[in-house]
Scaffold this motif. Structure first.
Motif, short mmCIF file in Angstrom:
data_model
loop_
_atom_site.label_atom_id
_atom_site.label_comp_id
_atom_site.label_asym_id
_atom_site.label_seq_id
_atom_site.Cartn_x
_atom_site.Cartn_y
_atom_site.Cartn_z
N PHE A 126 2.59 1.14 2.76
CA PHE A 126 2.98 2.56 2.84
C PHE A 126 2.04 3.44 2.02
CE2 PHE A 126 7.58 1.08 3.62
CZ PHE A 126 7.30 0.90 4.96
N TYR A 127 1.44 2.85 0.99
CA TYR A 127 0.56 3.65 0.14
C TYR A 127 -0.86 3.75 0.71
CZ TYR A 127 4.07 3.71 -3.54
OH TYR A 127 5.21 3.92 -4.25
N THR A 128 -1.17 2.86 1.64
CA THR A 128 -2.55 2.78 2.13
C THR A 128 -3.03 4.12 2.68
OG1 THR A 128 -2.04 0.54 2.77
CG2 THR A 128 -4.10 1.45 3.60
N GLN A 129 -2.16 4.76 3.45
CA GLN A 129 -2.56 6.04 4.06
C GLN A 129 -2.85 7.09 3.00
OE1 GLN A 129 -0.42 7.60 7.27
NE2 GLN A 129 -0.07 5.63 8.28
N ILE A 130 -2.01 7.08 1.95
CA ILE A 130 -2.20 8.08 0.88
C ILE A 130 -3.54 7.84 0.22
CG2 ILE A 130 -1.28 8.98 -1.28
CD1 ILE A 130 1.48 7.95 -0.39
N VAL A 131 -3.81 6.57 -0.11
CA VAL A 131 -5.05 6.25 -0.80
C VAL A 131 -6.25 6.57 0.09
CG1 VAL A 131 -6.40 4.39 -1.82
CG2 VAL A 131 -3.93 4.47 -2.18
N THR A 132 -6.16 6.19 1.38
CA THR A 132 -7.28 6.45 2.29
C THR A 132 -7.59 7.95 2.35
OG1 THR A 132 -6.53 4.59 3.60
CG2 THR A 132 -8.16 6.01 4.60
N GLY A 133 -6.53 8.74 2.53
CA GLY A 133 -6.73 10.19 2.61
C GLY A 133 -7.37 10.73 1.35
N SER A 134 -6.88 10.29 0.18
CA SER A 134 -7.40 10.79 -1.09
C SER A 134 -8.87 10.42 -1.24
CB SER A 134 -6.60 10.22 -2.26
OG SER A 134 -5.23 10.38 -2.02
#
Lengths: 328, 261
Positions: free
Chosen positions: A300-308
């Motif tokens: 679930f965190y992957t998308q957040i990290v990728t975007g950042s």
């Protein structure tokens, strides 16, 4: 007598560094990412993982090469993820119904190119912004895929077709080789052919291109044909790897592809595209996705990290490398 | 008023022998409700330089863009060497030997100097660009116009305004034009570069090119032009031979005082 001296020409090395600042920075960033994920988990650098990474990066890379042409004209294609889903589903249906895989493959690439032609017509000849046309495509094309499949995943019967996604040649995954071939062709076309020059000219100054007699509208349409065709090719690779076709394939992939192209240094304003940067950008996106999984970070965190990471990388790129460099 | 203008224009026309290189009649062009051109006639002979002057928004740029095929006129005819032509776009005008240097220069910032000089007529080997030949050609073109740009592989975005203008001029002058239209070609140029452009115009005239020059630098007109046409509110109101007029008269014609007397 006063001496009139000519200004010395700047050093070639400095010119080279300035012209290629974006590519160099994304190369450094890619190396840094690899180092970081290796420290977190040394499985990252194992040959097995790297080959798997290349296999998974291939569809993104194939579409990103075509997207580089689109963005170099100053356009965008948001519909590639949906085209992948549609082609993926249709290919699975036809293969399930017993069609020969070579025929299906050719038909699917034609289908992708036709969808691209349709969208390109509205963009180039009806002057509707590419963002709008392909946003409509993003919605409608996946809708067609959903109608055709009823939302179910369709199994592809075993055949030689599956080696397109699963096979290897000399130990290297076939999708990766396919991606490499597409990238090399894209590089040569963009940098060394008359067509590539026209794409750059249309992106830099459409009116100037028209005034010197280039078929500006036809060029603008053509890039969407490539992105549609490339999306179809990527869809075949994905279908062959997974052994099934689904209308839910490649959700959000257009964002990965666009991020890869922009990370690589191709200007969203148009006129400047770099294929080498796109290859590095696509690898970076895949490395980040793969590395985060290996680091056991919650999906679930992957998308957040990728975007950042994308935002930070592009911000650094502009702050550090555009200073004193080119004007755009 | 209209009849008066037409009469003035007719009186001002200077007859000349032979077929004109370019001859236009009754050119009209409207943008929405605005009549940009209200019927313009003009003849231009080979080896001649015609200056077009007029206030801002007099229709100079619109008129020349029609000659160059960028705009399609609503009415009127264009003849090149006695042959009627109808352009569907700038490519056709260019193929007919009508070249134009646009006020906004029409350069591609992200393409190098050589690429811009050969824009639209790239040297090729099969489908591939012949970059080395274009760079050699670019150096020769720039040398002929005495333009100093050390690196023809530099991106145009890195150059100064004057250098950019020089490139636009070199591009349109270097491929054997029959008619060359220059819209404000010297506005960003330094002294030596202006001299080079004026010398170029003289050289092209001697080669038999018909040159149209739009400029606000009236002193330049007296140095290179044979005739001058004055435009006012979308019409040609006067035409004078350069040796039969003077600066005061031209200024008076431009601001519109001359027609009421």
């Amino acid at each position: 007598m006063t001496l009139y001296t000519e200004r010395q020409q700047g050093s070639r090395l400095q010119d080279f560094l300035e012209a290629n600042a974006h590519v160099l920075s994304i190369a450094l960033f890619l190396v840094a990412c690899c180092a970081f994920f290796t420290v977190l988990n040394d499985v990252f650098l194992s040959p097995g993982n790297l080959l798997n990474l290349l296999r998974q990066a291939a569809p993104t890379l194939i579409v990103a090469v075509a997207m580089t042409f689109v963005i170099t004209t100053g356009g965008i294609d948001l519909s590639v993820g949906s085209i992948i889903a549609l082609v993926n589903a249709v290919a699975a249906i036809l293969l399930r119904d017993g069609w020969d895989w070579p025929i299906v493959s050719v038909l699917m690439i034609v289908l992708g190119a036709l969808i691209g032609t349709f969208q390109g017509y509205f963009i180039a000849y009806q002057r509707i912004p590419a963002f709008i046309v392909t946003l409509a495509g993003l919605s409608a094309i996946r809708g067609v895929a959903l109608v055709l499949t009823g939302g179910f995943s369709i199994l592809i019967p075993p055949s030689l077709f599956l080696t397109l996604g699963r096979g290897t040649l000399l130990g290297i995954p076939l999708p990766a080789l396919l991606g490499l071939v597409v990238a090399v062709v894209g590089y040569v076309v963009l940098t060394s052919t008359v067509y590539g020059r026209r794409v750059c000219a249309v992106g830099a100054n459409t009116e100037a291109a028209r005034r010197v007699g280039m078929p500006a509208k036809r060029i603008l349409l053509s890039v969407y044909v490539w992105s549609g065709g490339a999306a179809a090719l990527a869809a075949l690779v994905i279908a062959a790897r997974l052994g099934s076709g689904s209308s839910n394939a490649a959700v959000g992939m257009e964002l990965d592809v666009i991020a890869a192209v922009v990370l690589g240094g191709t200007s969203l304003a148009g006129g400047r595209g770099t294929m080498l940067g796109t290859v590095l950008g696509a690898l970076t996106i895949s490395v980040i996705g793969n590395g985060l999984i290996l680091a056991h970070i919650d999906a679930f965190y992957t998308q957040i990290v990728t975007g950042s990471i994308i935002l930070i990388a592009i911000w650094l790129n502009m702050r550090i490398f555009d200073r004193g460099g080119g004007k755009r | 008023m209209n009849a008066h203008l037409a009469e003035a224009a007719k009186a001002a026309s200077i007859p000349r022998d032979g077929t004109p290189r370019i001859s236009v009649r009754g050119i009209r062009k409207s943008f929405g409700s605005i009549q940009a051109l209200r019927g313009v006639d003009l003849d231009l002979w080979a080896g001649e330089c015609l200056g077009i002057v007029g206030d801002n928004a007099a229709g100079k740029s619109t008129f020349t863009k029609i000659l160059a095929g960028t705009y399609i006129p609503d009415e009127g005819s264009i003849e090149l060497d006695g042959k009627g032509v109808r352009y569907s776009g700038p490519a056709e005008a260019r193929n007919n030997g009508v070249e134009m240097v646009y006020q906004d220069l029409s350069l591609c910032d992200t393409i190098d100097v050589a690429g811009n000089l050969y824009l639209g007529r790239e040297l090729r080997r099969g489908p591939f660009l012949d970059k080395a030949a274009m760079q050699d050609g670019a150096r020769a073109m720039l040398k002929r116009l005495e333009v100093r740009i050390p690196n023809v592989a530099a991106k145009v975005a890195q150059l100064s305004g004057g250098q950019r203008q020089s490139i636009a001029i070199a591009r349109s002058a270097s491929f054997g034009p029959r008619v060359l239209i220059l819209d404000e070609p010297t506005s960003a140029l330094a002294v030596a570069e202006v001299e080079a452009v004026l010398a170029l115009i003289m050289r092209l005239k001697a080669e038999g090119v018909a040159v149209i020059l739009i400029t606000h630098r009236l002193q330049d007109l007296f140095r290179v032009c044979d005739r001058i046409a004055v435009m006012y509110e979308g019409t040609k109101v006067a035409e004078r031979a350069m040796d039969k007029t003077n600066l005061e008269e031209i200024v008076r014609l431009i601001v519109g005082e001359g027609h009421h007397t």
